[in-house]
Design a protein around this motif. Structure first.
Motif, PDB file in Angstrom:
ATOM      1  N   UNK A 129       0.822  -1.202   0.000  1.00 10.96           N
ATOM      2  CA  UNK A 129       0.000   0.000   0.000  1.00 10.96           C
ATOM      3  C   UNK A 129       0.863   1.262   0.000  1.00 10.96           C
ATOM      4  N   UNK A 130       0.236   2.374  -0.355  1.00 15.30           N
ATOM      5  CA  UNK A 130       0.923   3.661  -0.246  1.00 15.30           C
ATOM      6  C   UNK A 130       1.401   3.897   1.187  1.00 15.30           C
ATOM      7  N   UNK A 131       0.578   3.475   2.164  1.00 17.78           N
ATOM      8  CA  UNK A 131       0.953   3.673   3.561  1.00 17.78           C
ATOM      9  C   UNK A 131       2.205   2.911   3.932  1.00 17.78           C
ATOM     10  N   UNK A 132       2.296   1.660   3.505  1.00 20.52           N
ATOM     11  CA  UNK A 132       3.495   0.861   3.789  1.00 20.52           C
ATOM     12  C   UNK A 132       4.713   1.452   3.106  1.00 20.52           C
ATOM     13  N   UNK A 133       4.549   1.828   1.834  1.00 24.69           N
ATOM     14  CA  UNK A 133       5.668   2.419   1.100  1.00 24.69           C
ATOM     15  C   UNK A 133       6.115   3.716   1.758  1.00 24.69           C
ATOM     16  N   UNK A 134       5.148   4.587   2.078  1.00 25.00           N
ATOM     17  CA  UNK A 134       5.465   5.904   2.634  1.00 25.00           C
ATOM     18  C   UNK A 134       6.099   5.788   4.020  1.00 25.00           C
ATOM     19  N   UNK A 135       5.656   4.842   4.824  1.00 31.10           N
ATOM     20  CA  UNK A 135       6.177   4.719   6.187  1.00 31.10           C
ATOM     21  C   UNK A 135       7.634   4.288   6.217  1.00 31.10           C
ATOM     22  N   UNK A 136       8.051   3.510   5.217  1.00 31.10           N
ATOM     23  CA  UNK A 136       9.426   3.021   5.177  1.00 31.10           C
ATOM     24  C   UNK A 136       9.717   1.897   6.147  1.00 31.10           C
ATOM     25  N   UNK A 137       8.677   1.365   6.823  1.00 25.25           N
ATOM     26  CA  UNK A 137       8.909   0.343   7.845  1.00 25.25           C
ATOM     27  C   UNK A 137       9.418  -0.946   7.222  1.00 25.25           C
ATOM     28  N   UNK A 138       8.750  -1.406   6.163  1.00 24.07           N
ATOM     29  CA  UNK A 138       9.187  -2.640   5.508  1.00 24.07           C
ATOM     30  C   UNK A 138      10.608  -2.471   4.978  1.00 24.07           C
ATOM     31  N   UNK A 139      10.869  -1.328   4.351  1.00 26.29           N
ATOM     32  CA  UNK A 139      12.199  -1.068   3.816  1.00 26.29           C
ATOM     33  C   UNK A 139      13.263  -1.122   4.916  1.00 26.29           C
ATOM     34  N   UNK A 140      12.891  -0.666   6.126  1.00 19.45           N
ATOM     35  CA  UNK A 140      13.818  -0.708   7.244  1.00 19.45           C
ATOM     36  C   UNK A 140      14.198  -2.125   7.636  1.00 19.45           C
ATOM     37  N   UNK A 151      10.970   0.023  -5.400  1.00 15.45           N
ATOM     38  CA  UNK A 151       9.546   0.325  -5.315  1.00 15.45           C
ATOM     39  C   UNK A 151       8.956   0.532  -6.709  1.00 15.45           C
ATOM     40  N   UNK A 152       7.659   0.288  -6.893  1.00 12.70           N
ATOM     41  CA  UNK A 152       7.029   0.513  -8.195  1.00 12.70           C
ATOM     42  C   UNK A 152       7.099   1.989  -8.597  1.00 12.70           C
ATOM     43  N   UNK A 153       7.068   2.239  -9.891  1.00 13.21           N
ATOM     44  CA  UNK A 153       6.948   3.630 -10.329  1.00 13.21           C
ATOM     45  C   UNK A 153       5.531   4.109 -10.037  1.00 13.21           C
ATOM     46  N   UNK A 154       5.271   5.395 -10.289  1.00  9.19           N
ATOM     47  CA  UNK A 154       3.993   5.983  -9.898  1.00  9.19           C
ATOM     48  C   UNK A 154       2.802   5.286 -10.557  1.00  9.19           C
ATOM     49  N   UNK A 155       2.925   4.986 -11.833  1.00  8.53           N
ATOM     50  CA  UNK A 155       1.814   4.345 -12.552  1.00  8.53           C
ATOM     51  C   UNK A 155       1.537   2.957 -11.993  1.00  8.53           C
TER      52      UNK A 155
END
Length: 259
Positions: A129-140, A151-155
């Motif tokens: 989700x946008x929330x998961x991507x924006x939070x950066x938690x998974x990436x951490x 991460x996926x591009x905008x489209x």
């Protein structure tokens, strides 16, 4: 009850919770009903949307309700907890602090599995989700394991959100092949593995008759961890597990009348 009990914070979303329960059951090494894992599931779809709050803190905060559900599960007799939602792990620390029993972490378990599969210097494509991507938690969690995130591009991210919200959450129609196409594009951009990092997308993953070998489902990995935890605790403690608590009253949300 003489077996460890799994508590599930569910309803986030409802169909993903049902799939999660099914995945646990199918992964359990059972030959009879009695071999399966006792579960207490609170399927609470009234928990406010996690992504909406992460992106805009003026929106309703899901944390208080998730904390109440976790506490209810503990009071009901759960010995460990799983959360059937990736984005909800933005609130993981608060949930852990609210209870005295272990809370499994879908992101940590997934990152460990991917690092084991592709090596600690690989790259991971993330469908979430946008929330998961924006939070950066998974990436951490990926970074902790030495992994780089793509991460996926905008489209493509808009298509991911459409599959989640207009497809699964809305009981809408969708083409499961879209998930594969999105994953393939991340793979082509250098993803040694691609993670299905949203439990609604996990429902679509279940629909796939052929799955690319580089595609990993986080909810599937969490289900395996739940089974492993159950089997380990059952063997270690055996008949020590005894359910003695009465079922507590339903946790009261902010719209409930006070007593």
């Amino acid at each position: 009850m003489n077996r460890p009990i799994l508590g599930i914070i569910g309803g986030v979303g409802p169909l993903a919770t049902a799939y999660f329960m099914e995945a646990i059951i199918k992964k359990t090494p059972a030959t009879t009903d009695q071999d399966h894992i006792p579960m207490i599931v609170f399927n609470d779809p009234q928990i406010p949307d996690r992504t909406a709050y992460i992106l805009d803190h003026t929106k309703p905060d899901p944390q208080p309700e998730m904390v109440k559900v976790a506490q209810w599960l503990e009071e009901a007799g759960a010995d460990y907890i799983a959360i059937a939602c990736n984005t909800a792990h933005y609130f993981y620390d608060a949930i852990c602090k609210a209870v005295s029993i272990p809370v499994l972490n879908i992101m940590k378990e997934t990152a460990r599995r991917i690092a084991h599969e592709i090596g600690a210097t690989g790259a991971v494509g993330l469908l979430a989700t946008d929330g998961t991507i924006e939070s950066g938690v998974f990436q951490g969690y990926f970074e902790t394991e030495g992994l780089r995130t793509i991460e996926p591009d905008d489209a493509d991210q808009r298509r991911v959100m459409s599959l989640i919200y207009q497809g699964i959450k809305a009981n809408g129609t969708y083409d499961p092949r879209d998930l594969v196409r999105l994953a393939e594009r991340l793979h082509e951009r250098g993803g040694d593995a691609v993670v299905v990092g949203c439990t609604e997308l996990s429902v679509i993953y279940q629909d796939l008759t052929q799955r690319p070998p580089f595609l990993f489902d986080s909810l599937d990995i969490l289900a395996e961890r739940c089974v492993e935890t159950y089997e380990s605790e059952r063997k270690d403690k055996g008949s020590v597990w005894v359910q003695t608590k009465a079922m507590p009253a339903r946790p009261q949300g902010p719209d409930s009348a006070s007593s």
